[in-house]
Design a protein around this motif. Structure first.
Motif, PDB file in Angstrom:
ATOM      1  N   UNK A 177     -19.860 -53.468  62.927  1.00 10.89           N
ATOM      2  CA  UNK A 177     -19.950 -52.271  62.094  1.00 10.89           C
ATOM      3  C   UNK A 177     -19.699 -51.024  62.940  1.00 10.89           C
ATOM      4  N   UNK A 178     -18.857 -50.079  62.438  1.00  8.99           N
ATOM      5  CA  UNK A 178     -18.614 -48.835  63.191  1.00  8.99           C
ATOM      6  C   UNK A 178     -19.905 -48.022  63.351  1.00  8.99           C
ATOM      7  N   UNK A 179     -20.007 -47.349  64.455  1.00 10.27           N
ATOM      8  CA  UNK A 179     -21.163 -46.502  64.740  1.00 10.27           C
ATOM      9  C   UNK A 179     -20.970 -45.155  64.042  1.00 10.27           C
ATOM     10  N   UNK A 180     -22.005 -44.653  63.394  1.00 16.43           N
ATOM     11  CA  UNK A 180     -21.957 -43.342  62.741  1.00 16.43           C
ATOM     12  C   UNK A 180     -22.214 -42.280  63.799  1.00 16.43           C
ATOM     13  N   UNK A 181     -21.147 -41.834  64.433  1.00 21.52           N
ATOM     14  CA  UNK A 181     -21.299 -40.865  65.517  1.00 21.52           C
ATOM     15  C   UNK A 181     -21.801 -39.514  65.023  1.00 21.52           C
ATOM     16  N   UNK A 182     -21.550 -39.170  63.778  1.00 19.65           N
ATOM     17  CA  UNK A 182     -22.037 -37.897  63.252  1.00 19.65           C
ATOM     18  C   UNK A 182     -23.561 -37.842  63.315  1.00 19.65           C
ATOM     19  N   UNK A 183     -24.209 -38.906  62.898  1.00 14.00           N
ATOM     20  CA  UNK A 183     -25.677 -38.943  62.935  1.00 14.00           C
ATOM     21  C   UNK A 183     -26.193 -38.892  64.365  1.00 14.00           C
ATOM     22  N   UNK A 184     -25.543 -39.600  65.269  1.00 13.53           N
ATOM     23  CA  UNK A 184     -25.961 -39.596  66.672  1.00 13.53           C
ATOM     24  C   UNK A 184     -25.832 -38.193  67.251  1.00 13.53           C
ATOM     25  N   UNK A 185     -24.688 -37.554  67.025  1.00 14.62           N
ATOM     26  CA  UNK A 185     -24.455 -36.212  67.573  1.00 14.62           C
ATOM     27  C   UNK A 185     -25.394 -35.198  66.938  1.00 14.62           C
ATOM     28  N   UNK A 186     -25.614 -35.283  65.637  1.00 13.88           N
ATOM     29  CA  UNK A 186     -26.538 -34.368  64.965  1.00 13.88           C
ATOM     30  C   UNK A 186     -27.937 -34.497  65.543  1.00 13.88           C
ATOM     31  N   UNK A 187     -28.402 -35.720  65.733  1.00 14.03           N
ATOM     32  CA  UNK A 187     -29.725 -35.931  66.304  1.00 14.03           C
ATOM     33  C   UNK A 187     -29.799 -35.358  67.717  1.00 14.03           C
ATOM     34  N   UNK A 188     -28.775 -35.611  68.524  1.00 11.33           N
ATOM     35  CA  UNK A 188     -28.768 -35.096  69.891  1.00 11.33           C
ATOM     36  C   UNK A 188     -28.697 -33.567  69.923  1.00 11.33           C
ATOM     37  N   UNK A 189     -27.941 -32.959  69.015  1.00 19.27           N
ATOM     38  CA  UNK A 189     -27.887 -31.498  68.955  1.00 19.27           C
ATOM     39  C   UNK A 189     -29.240 -30.912  68.582  1.00 19.27           C
ATOM     40  N   UNK A 190     -29.928 -31.540  67.638  1.00 21.60           N
ATOM     41  CA  UNK A 190     -31.269 -31.067  67.272  1.00 21.60           C
ATOM     42  C   UNK A 190     -32.237 -31.188  68.442  1.00 21.60           C
ATOM     43  N   UNK A 191     -32.158 -32.304  69.180  1.00 18.96           N
ATOM     44  CA  UNK A 191     -33.002 -32.470  70.354  1.00 18.96           C
ATOM     45  C   UNK A 191     -32.646 -31.444  71.430  1.00 18.96           C
TER      46      UNK A 191
END
Length: 62
Positions: free
Chosen positions: A2-16
């Protein structure tokens, strides 16, 4: 696979990163605005991605 949802990963990292950078400005810079914030964010996110086991690679033709 399954492809990784990079948008969610990047959004979480930006919030952190935003929360960590806020503390950096308050605690390390005495409340001053960090004029070098883009570099700080890039460094922080690179470290966070590496800690999670991710790395950015350029797609190749083929």
């Amino acid at each position: 696979m399954k492809p990784i949802d990079t948008t969610e990963i990047i959004l979480d990292l930006l919030n952190q990163a935003a929360a960590a950078h806020d503390l950096h400005e308050k605690e390390d810079l005495g409340g001053r605005r960090d004029e070098e914030w883009p570099q700080w964010y890039a460094d922080h996110m690179t470290r966070q991605l590496a800690e999670l086991g991710y790395r950015i690679v350029r797609a190749t033709d083929g």
